[in-house]
Every structure is written in structure tokens, then in C-alpha cells.
Design an enzyme around this catalytic site. Structure first.
Site, PDB file in Angstrom:
ATOM      1  N   LYS A  38       0.888  -1.197   0.096  1.00 37.01           N
ATOM      2  CA  LYS A  38       0.039   0.268  -0.072  1.00 37.01           C
ATOM      3  C   LYS A  38       0.914   1.350   0.129  1.00 37.01           C
ATOM      4  CE  LYS A  38      -3.933   2.193   2.453  1.00 37.01           C
ATOM      5  NZ  LYS A  38      -4.698   1.673   3.887  1.00 37.01           N
ATOM      6  N   SER A 113      -9.767   2.113   2.831  1.00 42.47           N
ATOM      7  CA  SER A 113      -8.832   2.812   1.898  1.00 42.47           C
ATOM      8  C   SER A 113      -7.859   2.209   1.177  1.00 42.47           C
ATOM      9  CB  SER A 113      -7.930   3.989   2.789  1.00 42.47           C
ATOM     10  OG  SER A 113      -7.175   3.115   3.742  1.00 42.47           O
ATOM     11  N   SER A 137     -10.486  -0.476   6.809  1.00 41.77           N
ATOM     12  CA  SER A 137      -9.905  -0.365   5.465  1.00 41.77           C
ATOM     13  C   SER A 137      -9.086  -1.471   4.686  1.00 41.77           C
ATOM     14  CB  SER A 137      -8.883   0.796   5.576  1.00 41.77           C
ATOM     15  OG  SER A 137      -9.737   2.161   5.691  1.00 41.77           O
TER      16      SER A 137
END
Length: 445
Positions: A38, A113, A137
Site C-alpha cells: 500500500k 482505503s 480499511s
């Protein structure tokens, strides 16, 4: 997978912020694994933007501990994955590089997210990907994209080198296509790190060797209070059908309820605490120390112009809310009161585990929404409670995993399973047995 194939898949997903080709050793348990990070994980020599315009030129000068552990175990890091800007969002629509598409339907969101990570794993472009989970998330994108998403106990994995959102709620975790791979990754990534003083000193078990458990006699708590707000029988029927499978294997299902006042407080308490911590954590994004800088005729005007141009409207809104809660006149009335209510929620939730081994519920009451909408009414109780209930495990810090259950309208839905703090071994073993019962196959592009 070849870099050309990854780039080909990404053309439809838009899940990659930057491509990487980094491998430091072939001597490790992760040799042969292609992994995406990420884009809030620092990796020396690469762009680390957290999908924000204000960091679009930010080159990492050091590597996050979790990323270094992956490299030391033989992993091949191939990409930095898109995310909602600074981790603030649940759709992955706010990334500076544009929306991320769901591999099951490119017109749908991947969730956020950590949506870029989820989409890359679901498509088969990478074997695994890292994520961060502040409210849900990791676990909600896992449900939307039909993959496994694990958020371990707070402090189980070091957060050093990971751009924060809300420090008391942030957890580092991972996406995989099966529970066994999640167990292997947790073995690698977990452990004490003196660079993160919130990381735990607890020993790290060999999770991948502890993946069997007897469902006979297992006490499984079903979060009835959440399901009472789900009005789509296709979801509840699928979930009830699975609990029947567990009962057929000898498990005892126990219905669990929480006071509606506490459930109604989940979203506002999360918003107050997360936004307050976020505005403090990101005060350094000012155009002076690093990142993009916009011209101005004074230090104040440089900062003002940089932050005005550098953040999207949703991030600005959250910063305003957070600053209001932290104002001297409001700290006791708003921020400190929110922390007290958080404690009430955690104490109530913790008591669930006096009677059950794990707590289980649907991860969400909807399939991945269309990128263009419509989106669920955020003022509704269904949204406030069902779509935000997984934040309880960020409040408590307890480990929590989402695994795929079935498809509805050819789109995945998942179940969420949680356990007491540092009981990842029991959580993973139970999830592995559930995965075997479900028989999920996933897709490959």
C-alpha cells in the site's frame, strides 16, 4: 507474474501508483511471492505518496519495518498500490491517481482505503499485498473484492515507516487469496520493533503450523445487533446458511447483542478520534519540510497555498472536524468524551468473549457500489451501524479477519471474524476451517 502482465492488468484496474522491482534475497519463506505495498509504506528509493497530491514527489529515504521484513524473507516487491488519500475513505475514489476498479466488475469500487491492494490480490496480479486498517480499511475491501483481509492485534506488526492516519486506531495487515498465506505473512511481519514503541514484545507463533481446529464444541458468537439492520434477505440467508454448516459440524452458535446507544455511537466516536489524530499527524504536510510546495510571499502563505492545493475536499473536511475537536474549548467536551465512550464500547465488546471463542458477522450489507454511485445514505442507521461496525476492532485493538462467503449479483460478499487480543492463532485456525467449508475459488484475470 511478469511486469508486463502486471501492467496489463493494471490498465483496467488503475490500482498501481508506481511500479517497483525490488528483491534482496532468495533465502526465505516468501521466495517467489510477488507482493504489492500500500502506498503509505515507505520503501527507500521509491515514491511514497499515500495517493495524495501533496506527496506526489515524495521519495522515501528509509524503509518501513514491515516492508523490510518482507524483503528479508525473500519477497519480490513489485508495486506501490493506490489508496484513498492519506487513508481517509472507504471507496478508493479519492486517490490522486483516480478511482480503482473492482476486478469482478470494473464499474464498481474496490473499497477503501486499501482498495488498490485488494484489487491487485483479487485479480491474481500479485500473491499478496499489505494494507492498513483504521476503521475497516482492510476488511471491507476484502469483502468487496473477494479476498482474505487480516487486521491483527494492535501492536502485533510494527507501524514504523507507515504514513499514519490515526495512531491509536491504525493497524498494519495484509490481503491474500487464502487464510494460509495470511498466516505465513503474519509470521514474517509480526514482532517487536524498537522503532515503534507501541509494538508488542509477545513471541510470534508459527501461525502457518497452527491452522487446524475442531469445530465441534466451538462457541461462535453471531453479532445479532448488526444483522437486525440488514434488510436484504439474500445477505442474511447466505450468512444463516453458513452458520447452519457450522452447527452441522458441532459448533454452538450464540446470538450477541449490544445496546443500541453504543451502536449509534460507533461512527461519531470514530470520526472524532480519527479526525483529531489525523489533523495532528499531518500538520507536517506544509510544503516546507518535504513534498510538493506552492509559491507564496510568506511562510504562512506557502503553507496555506500548499495545503489548499494539495488536499482533496474530503481530507480538508476531516481536518476541520479534527481541529474543532482539539480546540482548547472543545477538548474535554468532544475529544476526551469520545475516548470515554470508546472505552464503554470496548468494555462491552470484550465481555462477548467471556461466552464465545470468536465473534462473527457479515462484513457489509452491500456489494461493492458503482464508481458513479448511487451510494448508501450516510445519515441512515443502516449505514452508521452495519457499514461501520468493524471499527469496534480498531477501538479494541482485537484481531479481525474477513474471508469471502459467496457472491450476490456475481459480486463477492464476505464474513468478518474476530477474536480476543493476540489470539491470532485461534482466529486463523477457525477462519481456515470456515474457508474449507465455503470452498471459495476467486478469479484470475
Amino acid at each position: 507474474m511478469s511486469s508486463s502482465k502486471l501492467k496489463e492488468i493494471n490498465e483496467s484496474l488503475n490500482a498501481v501508483v508506481s511500479f517497483v522491482d525490488l528483491k534482496t534475497t532468495s533465502e526465505g519463506i516468501l521466495d517467489g511471492w510477488d507482493i504489492a505495498l500500500k502506498d503509505n509504506f515507505n520503501l527507500v528509493g521509491t515514491l511514497t505518496t499515500a495517493s495524495s497530491k501533496i506527496l506526489e514527489n515524495h521519495q522515501s529515504i528509509y524503509t518501513a519495518t514491515a516492508a523490510q521484513k518482507l524483503l528479508d524473507a525473500g519477497a519480490h516487491i513489485v508495486a506501490k498500490a493506490s489508496m484513498d488519500e492519506l487513508g481517509m475513505g472507504g471507496t478508493n475514489l479519492s486517490a490522486a491517481t483516480g478511482p480503482v476498479s473492482n476486478p469482478y466488475d470494473l464499474s464498481c469500487v474496490s473499497g477503501g482505503s486499501s482498495g488498490g491492494s485488494a484489487a491487485l490480490v483479487a485479480s491474481g496480479a500479485v500473491r499478496a499485498a499489505t494494507g492498513t486498517d483504521t476503521g475497516d480499511s482492510i476488511r471491507k475491501p476484502a469483502s468487496y473484492c473477494g479476498v482474505v483481509g487480516l487486521k491483527p492485534t494492535y501492536g502485533r506488526i510494527s507501524r514504523y515507516g507507515v504514513i499514519p492516519y490515526a495512531s491509536s486506531l491504525d493497524h498494519v495487515g495484509m490481503f491474500t487469496r487464502n487464510v494460509e498465506d495470511a498466516a505465513v505473512l503474519l509470521e514474517v511481519m509480526a514482532g517487536r520493533d524498537d522503532l515503534d514503541m507501541t509494538s508488542s514484545f509477545k513471541d510470534v507463533p508459527e501461525y502457518s503450523k497452527l491452522l487446524t481446529t475442531d469445530l465441534n464444541g466451538k462457541k461462535v458468537g453471531v453479532f445479532k445487533s448488526i444483522h437486525d439492520y440488514i434488510d436484504d434477505s439474500r445477505f442474511t440467508d447466505a450468512f444463516n446458511g453458513f452458520t447452519k454448516q457450522l452447527e452441522d459440524k458441532g459448533a454452538e452458535v450464540v446470538l450477541l447483542e449490544m445496546d443500541e446507544k453504543l451502536l449509534n455511537a460507533l461512527l461519531p466516536i470514530y470520526n472524532i478520534i480519527s479526525n483529531s489524530e489525523a489533523v495532528a499527524n499531518h500538520a507536517n504536510l506544509d510544503g516546507v519540510r518535504y513534498g510538493v510546495s506552492h509559491d507564496g510571499d510568506s511562510l504562512e502563505s506557502i503553507m496555506t497555498q500548499t495545503r489548499t492545493e494539495g488536499f482533496n475536499s474530503q481530507v480538508k473536511k476531516r481536518f476541520i472536524y479534527g481541529a474543532f475537536a482539539l480546540d482548547d474549548e472543545n477538548q474535554e467536551l468532544i475529544f476526551n468524551q469520545a475516548k470515554r465512550v470508546r472505552r464503554l464500547i470496548v468494555d462491552t465488546y470484550k465481555k462477548f468473549f467471556d461466552d464465545v471463542d470468536v465473534v462473527m458477522s457479515l462484513a457489509t450489507s452491500q456489494i461493492a457500489p458503482k464508481i458513479e454511485g448511487p451510494f448508501m445514505d450516510q445519515t441512515s442507521k443502516k449505514y452508521a451501524i452495519v457499514e461501520n461496525h468493524m471499527v469496534i476492532n480498531n477501538f479494541s485493538g482485537f484481531p479481525s479477519i474477513t474471508i469471502p462467503l459467496t457472491t450476490i449479483d456475481e459480486m463477492p460478499i464476505g464474513i468478518n471474524i474476530s477474536a480476543p487480543a493476540f489470539e491470532e492463532a485461534a482466529l486463523l485456525a477457525f477462519a481456515n476451517e470456515c474457508e474449507a467449508l465455503i470452498g471459495w475459488k476467486g478469479i484470475n484475470l
